[in-house]
Design an enzyme around this catalytic site. Structure first.
Site, PDB file in Angstrom:
ATOM      1  N   LYS A  52       0.829  -1.206   0.000  1.00 48.38           N
ATOM      2  CA  LYS A  52       0.000   0.000   0.000  1.00 48.38           C
ATOM      3  C   LYS A  52       0.867   1.261   0.000  1.00 48.38           C
ATOM      4  O   LYS A  52       0.570   2.231  -0.705  1.00 48.38           O
ATOM      5  CB  LYS A  52      -0.927  -0.007   1.218  1.00 48.38           C
ATOM      6  CG  LYS A  52      -2.001  -1.093   1.154  1.00 48.38           C
ATOM      7  CD  LYS A  52      -2.779  -1.205   2.464  1.00 48.38           C
ATOM      8  CE  LYS A  52      -3.805  -2.328   2.392  1.00 48.38           C
ATOM      9  NZ  LYS A  52      -4.508  -2.572   3.642  1.00 48.38           N
ATOM     10  N   GLN A  96      -4.887  -2.058   9.875  1.00 49.19           N
ATOM     11  CA  GLN A  96      -4.664  -3.366   9.272  1.00 49.19           C
ATOM     12  C   GLN A  96      -5.161  -4.485  10.189  1.00 49.19           C
ATOM     13  O   GLN A  96      -4.827  -4.520  11.365  1.00 49.19           O
ATOM     14  CB  GLN A  96      -3.172  -3.565   8.973  1.00 49.19           C
ATOM     15  CG  GLN A  96      -2.831  -4.842   8.252  1.00 49.19           C
ATOM     16  CD  GLN A  96      -3.451  -4.925   6.864  1.00 49.19           C
ATOM     17  OE1 GLN A  96      -3.523  -3.941   6.139  1.00 49.19           O
ATOM     18  NE2 GLN A  96      -3.920  -6.100   6.496  1.00 49.19           N
ATOM     19  N   ASP A 119     -11.405   2.029   4.088  1.00 48.26           N
ATOM     20  CA  ASP A 119     -11.629   0.582   3.997  1.00 48.26           C
ATOM     21  C   ASP A 119     -13.111   0.256   3.831  1.00 48.26           C
ATOM     22  O   ASP A 119     -13.477  -0.844   3.430  1.00 48.26           O
ATOM     23  CB  ASP A 119     -11.107  -0.110   5.269  1.00 48.26           C
ATOM     24  CG  ASP A 119      -9.792  -0.841   5.034  1.00 48.26           C
ATOM     25  OD1 ASP A 119      -9.484  -1.155   3.863  1.00 48.26           O
ATOM     26  OD2 ASP A 119      -9.078  -1.113   6.009  1.00 48.26           O
TER      27      ASP A 119
END
Length: 292
Positions: A52, A96, A119
């Protein structure tokens, strides 16, 4: 049979985003800034977050990586999330997953500012998605929609079978494929570990989206001719003959199912690359919304 090439499409999307960022820079505007929090030293998570960061560099985004130790308390993580919520320089951020057992994942996701939740996991954003309102769509489902659209796959009136009911892929895909619009307007059956006679259902499907995490689960005898296959599964399978000692395998028996499919995603190189591309797209959207 057509390969749904996620690697190629994701590169196209990154090039498009980079062009938008160049326009922002030329206009003297602030470029998008994506942050990521990772707790602990899980190898797969570190690799993914590293990808990312590199993707941000490629398209011209600013990026911040916040590494926290495995022993981080829930309170410490929530404090860091609130800092990012209040930081006007950060347009979007992710936490994460998975998190260590001492941390309540649901509490963490609820703490993220919905306007920075690139997200798409916050209940507010999930609810807006279910109501077909403008919002952040979770990156993997967003990537699947983009693949279907860019390859002009017809979904109207089709029978879509989703295998797996996770909040990250299966559940949102079942909602998105049944929505009015394109991709969408299909009749959806959501299957899972307690579904009986699953092969009877999959053999009736025009489109199968599998997010089960069981290597080679979907066999050729479980699908009909000209089926569209979206394989979200990604599992490391030990292989002594491979230089790395393992191979990456999807949910679908690609070699045999591909002979019957009209479209199919490979693993790796299908849905995986799309996830990061769509995370970048959500971050660009977050930056644009913050300008309003």
């Amino acid at each position: 049979m057509t390969i749904l090439d996620g690697k190629k499409v994701s590169n196209d999307i990154k090039n498009e985003i980079a062009a938008e960022v160049d326009k922002m820079k030329a206009a003297g505007e602030k470029v998008p800034h994506l942050a990521a929090i990772i707790v602990g030293n899980d190898g797969a998570s570190l690799t993914y977050v590293g990808s990312k960061v590199r993707a941000c560099e490629r398209v011209g985004f600013e990026s911040t990586l916040v590494k926290m130790p495995e022993t981080t308390s829930e309170l410490e993580l929530l404090k860091k999330i609130k800092e990012l919520n209040e930081d006007d320089n950060i347009d979007g951020f992710i936490v994460q997953l998975p998190l260590p057992p001492q941390i309540d994942t649901q509490k963490v996701l609820l703490t993220v500012d919905p306007s920075k939740d690139v997200d798409g996991f916050h209940p507010e954003n999930f609810g807006k998605m279910a109501l077909d309102m403008s919002t952040f769509i979770p990156a993997t489902p967003f990537g699947i929609l983009e693949l279907l659209q860019r390859y002009d796959v017809d979904t109207k009136g089709k029978h879509t079978v989703v295998i797996g009911r996770s909040h990250i892929v299966g559940r949102p895909m079942s909602i998105l494929m049944s929505r009015k619009g394109w991709p969408g307007n299909s009749t959806v059956t959501l299957t899972h570990s307690n579904t009986k006679n699953i092969a009877q259902i999959t053999t009736q499907a025009d489109i199968i989206i599998s997010a089960l995490g069981v290597p080679n689960f979907l066999k050729a005898e479980m699908v009909k001719d000209d089926v569209v296959i979206i394989d979200v599964g990604i599992t490391r399978v030990e292989d002594a003959n491979h230089p790395k000692g393992y191979v990456i395998t999807g949910d679908v028996d690609f070699e045999n199912v591909s002979k019957k499919a009209s479209y199919i995603t490979p693993v790796p190189g299908g849905v995986g690359p799309m996830t990061i591309a769509m995370l970048l797209k959500n971050t660009l959207l977050a930056r644009e919304q913050r300008k309003v």
